[in-house]
Design a protein around this motif. Structure first.
Motif, PDB file in Angstrom:
ATOM      1  N   UNK A 269      46.691  40.827  46.696  1.00  0.00           N
ATOM      2  CA  UNK A 269      47.730  39.834  46.976  1.00  0.00           C
ATOM      3  C   UNK A 269      47.100  38.508  47.376  1.00  0.00           C
ATOM      4  N   UNK A 270      47.606  37.435  46.758  1.00  0.00           N
ATOM      5  CA  UNK A 270      47.186  36.067  47.076  1.00  0.00           C
ATOM      6  C   UNK A 270      45.690  35.845  46.870  1.00  0.00           C
ATOM      7  N   UNK A 271      45.090  36.571  45.968  1.00  0.00           N
ATOM      8  CA  UNK A 271      43.689  36.357  45.610  1.00  0.00           C
ATOM      9  C   UNK A 271      43.591  35.685  44.248  1.00  0.00           C
ATOM     10  N   UNK A 272      42.636  34.775  44.144  1.00  0.00           N
ATOM     11  CA  UNK A 272      42.376  34.156  42.854  1.00  0.00           C
ATOM     12  C   UNK A 272      41.762  35.199  41.928  1.00  0.00           C
ATOM     13  N   UNK A 273      42.094  35.137  40.659  1.00  0.00           N
ATOM     14  CA  UNK A 273      41.724  36.185  39.715  1.00  0.00           C
ATOM     15  C   UNK A 273      40.226  36.498  39.714  1.00  0.00           C
ATOM     16  N   UNK A 274      39.318  35.518  39.629  1.00  0.00           N
ATOM     17  CA  UNK A 274      37.886  35.873  39.641  1.00  0.00           C
ATOM     18  C   UNK A 274      37.448  36.539  40.946  1.00  0.00           C
ATOM     19  N   UNK A 275      37.997  36.082  42.079  1.00  0.00           N
ATOM     20  CA  UNK A 275      37.628  36.695  43.352  1.00  0.00           C
ATOM     21  C   UNK A 275      38.148  38.127  43.445  1.00  0.00           C
ATOM     22  N   UNK A 276      39.351  38.368  42.943  1.00  0.00           N
ATOM     23  CA  UNK A 276      39.884  39.729  42.935  1.00  0.00           C
ATOM     24  C   UNK A 276      39.054  40.635  42.032  1.00  0.00           C
ATOM     25  N   UNK A 277      38.581  40.110  40.907  1.00  0.00           N
ATOM     26  CA  UNK A 277      37.745  40.906  40.011  1.00  0.00           C
ATOM     27  C   UNK A 277      36.405  41.221  40.659  1.00  0.00           C
ATOM     28  N   UNK A 278      35.854  40.296  41.418  1.00  0.00           N
ATOM     29  CA  UNK A 278      34.607  40.574  42.144  1.00  0.00           C
ATOM     30  C   UNK A 278      34.820  41.670  43.182  1.00  0.00           C
ATOM     31  N   UNK A 279      35.920  41.591  43.907  1.00  0.00           N
ATOM     32  CA  UNK A 279      36.213  42.614  44.904  1.00  0.00           C
ATOM     33  C   UNK A 279      36.398  43.978  44.247  1.00  0.00           C
ATOM     34  N   UNK A 280      37.012  44.009  43.103  1.00  0.00           N
ATOM     35  CA  UNK A 280      37.230  45.265  42.373  1.00  0.00           C
ATOM     36  C   UNK A 280      35.899  45.880  41.944  1.00  0.00           C
ATOM     37  N   UNK A 281      35.018  45.072  41.368  1.00  0.00           N
ATOM     38  CA  UNK A 281      33.727  45.579  40.904  1.00  0.00           C
ATOM     39  C   UNK A 281      32.753  45.830  42.059  1.00  0.00           C
ATOM     40  N   UNK A 282      33.086  45.357  43.256  1.00  0.00           N
ATOM     41  CA  UNK A 282      32.253  45.663  44.413  1.00  0.00           C
ATOM     42  C   UNK A 282      32.434  47.112  44.844  1.00  0.00           C
ATOM     43  N   UNK A 283      33.619  47.663  44.646  1.00  0.00           N
ATOM     44  CA  UNK A 283      33.887  49.060  44.983  1.00  0.00           C
ATOM     45  C   UNK A 283      33.718  49.987  43.784  1.00  0.00           C
ATOM     46  N   UNK A 284      34.081  49.500  42.613  1.00  0.00           N
ATOM     47  CA  UNK A 284      33.970  50.289  41.391  1.00  0.00           C
ATOM     48  C   UNK A 284      33.037  49.522  40.457  1.00  0.00           C
ATOM     49  N   UNK A 285      31.809  49.911  40.403  1.00  0.00           N
ATOM     50  CA  UNK A 285      30.805  49.147  39.668  1.00  0.00           C
ATOM     51  C   UNK A 285      31.057  49.226  38.163  1.00  0.00           C
TER      52      UNK A 285
ATOM     53  N   UNK B  51      50.754  40.686  42.698  1.00  0.00           N
ATOM     54  CA  UNK B  51      51.077  39.251  42.665  1.00  0.00           C
ATOM     55  C   UNK B  51      52.291  38.991  41.791  1.00  0.00           C
ATOM     56  N   UNK B  52      53.467  39.463  42.192  1.00  0.00           N
ATOM     57  CA  UNK B  52      54.660  39.229  41.356  1.00  0.00           C
ATOM     58  C   UNK B  52      55.035  37.758  41.268  1.00  0.00           C
ATOM     59  N   UNK B  53      54.790  36.985  42.336  1.00  0.00           N
ATOM     60  CA  UNK B  53      55.125  35.557  42.302  1.00  0.00           C
ATOM     61  C   UNK B  53      54.230  34.828  41.312  1.00  0.00           C
ATOM     62  N   UNK B  54      52.959  35.156  41.306  1.00  0.00           N
ATOM     63  CA  UNK B  54      52.039  34.524  40.359  1.00  0.00           C
ATOM     64  C   UNK B  54      52.390  34.895  38.922  1.00  0.00           C
ATOM     65  N   UNK B  55      52.824  36.110  38.730  1.00  0.00           N
ATOM     66  CA  UNK B  55      53.236  36.537  37.384  1.00  0.00           C
ATOM     67  C   UNK B  55      54.428  35.727  36.917  1.00  0.00           C
ATOM     68  N   UNK B  56      55.349  35.466  37.841  1.00  0.00           N
ATOM     69  CA  UNK B  56      56.553  34.717  37.462  1.00  0.00           C
ATOM     70  C   UNK B  56      56.264  33.234  37.255  1.00  0.00           C
ATOM     71  N   UNK B  57      55.459  32.619  38.124  1.00  0.00           N
ATOM     72  CA  UNK B  57      55.248  31.171  38.055  1.00  0.00           C
ATOM     73  C   UNK B  57      54.232  30.772  36.990  1.00  0.00           C
ATOM     74  N   UNK B  58      53.151  31.522  36.870  1.00  0.00           N
ATOM     75  CA  UNK B  58      52.086  31.157  35.932  1.00  0.00           C
ATOM     76  C   UNK B  58      52.314  31.778  34.562  1.00  0.00           C
ATOM     77  N   UNK B  59      53.082  32.848  34.512  1.00  0.00           N
ATOM     78  CA  UNK B  59      53.306  33.514  33.232  1.00  0.00           C
ATOM     79  C   UNK B  59      52.286  34.588  32.915  1.00  0.00           C
ATOM     80  N   UNK B  60      51.668  35.135  33.960  1.00  0.00           N
ATOM     81  CA  UNK B  60      50.698  36.193  33.727  1.00  0.00           C
ATOM     82  C   UNK B  60      51.397  37.507  33.409  1.00  0.00           C
ATOM     83  N   UNK B  61      50.694  38.330  32.643  1.00  0.00           N
ATOM     84  CA  UNK B  61      51.128  39.679  32.318  1.00  0.00           C
ATOM     85  C   UNK B  61      49.888  40.558  32.280  1.00  0.00           C
TER      86      UNK B  61
END
Length: 339
Positions: free
Chosen positions: A226-242, A266-276
């Motif tokens: 939640x409220x994480x920028x996409x590259x930072x969230x991906x880094x956090x994900x690969x920090x636990x799951x290499x 991030x439902x708000x980001x999906x709605x405002x930015x158009x992410x899927x």
């Protein structure tokens, strides 16, 4: 000149530290030859420090630090050697929080040796409980009713042994934890154990998660993006799951699971930015390729920001140009997303 100033500063430091030992000792009020013999001088030679006759008279028998002369350095050195001979500081004399912090830097072997020195503290169950939960944040045995005579010190040794076994063979390691009653064979319990533990070898962990996709699914749900920028969230994900070293089905599975979890957080980001989930999937691959391009020394012609925006928007047309530009800036400034 510099050496003289250094000696003055060093003498003042010793005087302040050992001022309580400032009684006149042998060699000051006694025979000058005794001082020379104690300091290692040969008979008949001048003592290494000035003798009493060279010092100005003082009305008091006890000298204070501000009236120190050169000969008093010998007294300071003797007092310092006496303190050093007293041994290490007893951890029982320190606050419990400070003692636990000191012992948290020791491994199992060093802790066993430390327990031989600090008997009471080494057998403190609260200490071993804190060490267990700070290293292995979640175990199934923590939530059970502990039997009479249960020892967290013995549990720490079993957890350390199980981690070493896992790092050599992941199947034998998990079997060891289950045989000792430390873990329950349930995907959620195993995922929590992996998520809260930092002592497991990432290569063995990657093989284990590839075999146990049910544990991988539960491990992904433990992440909160939640409220994480996409590259930072991906880094956090690969920090636990290499991430795997090569592209393949396992990497595609990881990115797919991450994309759905990121959109769910991030439902708000999906709605405002158009992410899927599909758009996030494309952006993740673009970020990985951009990371390799910008950080690899073998790539001479680095991808420009304009090229990255053009290529990414061609694959994900609903994403704004500004958002893709921020993605490029993040990789350019911070670095690889799967390092």
């Amino acid at each position: 000149m510099g050496q003289g100033l250094w000696r003055v500063a060093r003498n003042q430091q010793l005087q302040q530290e050992y001022g309580e030992h400032w009684d006149a000792g042998p060699g000051l009020d006694g025979d000058p030859q005794d001082l020379g013999m104690e300091m290692g001088a040969n008979p008949g030679q001048a003592p290494p420090f000035p003798v009493v006759g060279d010092l100005p008279p003082h009305p008091h028998p006890r000298r204070h630090p501000q009236h120190c002369q050169g000969a008093d350095i010998y007294q300071l050195l003797r007092a310092r050697r006496g303190k050093e001979q007293q041994g290490f500081i007893d951890l029982e004399m320190l606050p419990p929080e400070l003692s636990i912090t000191i012992l948290s830097y020791l491994n199992a072997t060093d802790l066993c040796l430390a327990s031989c020195v600090w008997q009471d503290l080494g057998h403190d169950e609260y200490l071993w409980q804190g060490l267990c939960k700070s290293t292995w944040g979640h175990c199934s045995i923590y939530n059970r009713r502990l039997p009479y005579g249960f020892s967290y010190r013995r549990l720490y040794m079993m957890l350390d042994e199980g981690s070493l076994t896992f790092n050599a063979n992941h199947q034998e390691g998990i079997s060891y934890f289950m045989s000792k009653g430390i873990l329950v064979d349930h995907p959620k319990e195993l995922a929590k154990f992996i998520f809260c533990t930092r002592t497991l070898n990432w290569k063995m962990l990657r093989v284990y998660l590839d075999e146990r996709r049910d544990v991988l699914d539960e491990l992904v749900t433990l992440h909160n993006f939640s409220n994480q920028f996409l590259p930072n969230a991906l880094r956090d994900f690969f920090r636990h799951i290499h991430a795997p070293e090569e592209r393949g089905e396992y990497l595609e599975t990881l990115i797919t699971k991450f994309s759905h979890r990121f959109c769910a957080c991030n439902p708000v980001l999906v709605r405002d930015v158009g992410l899927s989930p599909d758009a996030v999937y494309v952006l993740c691959y673009s970020l990985i390729l951009l990371s390799i391009d910008l950080t690899s020394p073998h790539v001479k012609n680095k991808m420009s920001k304009r090229e990255f925006i053009r290529n990414t928007r061609h694959a994900a047309q609903n994403i704004s140009e500004d958002f893709v530009g921020h993605l490029y800036d993040n990789i350019y400034l911070i670095g690889h997303v799967a390092a």
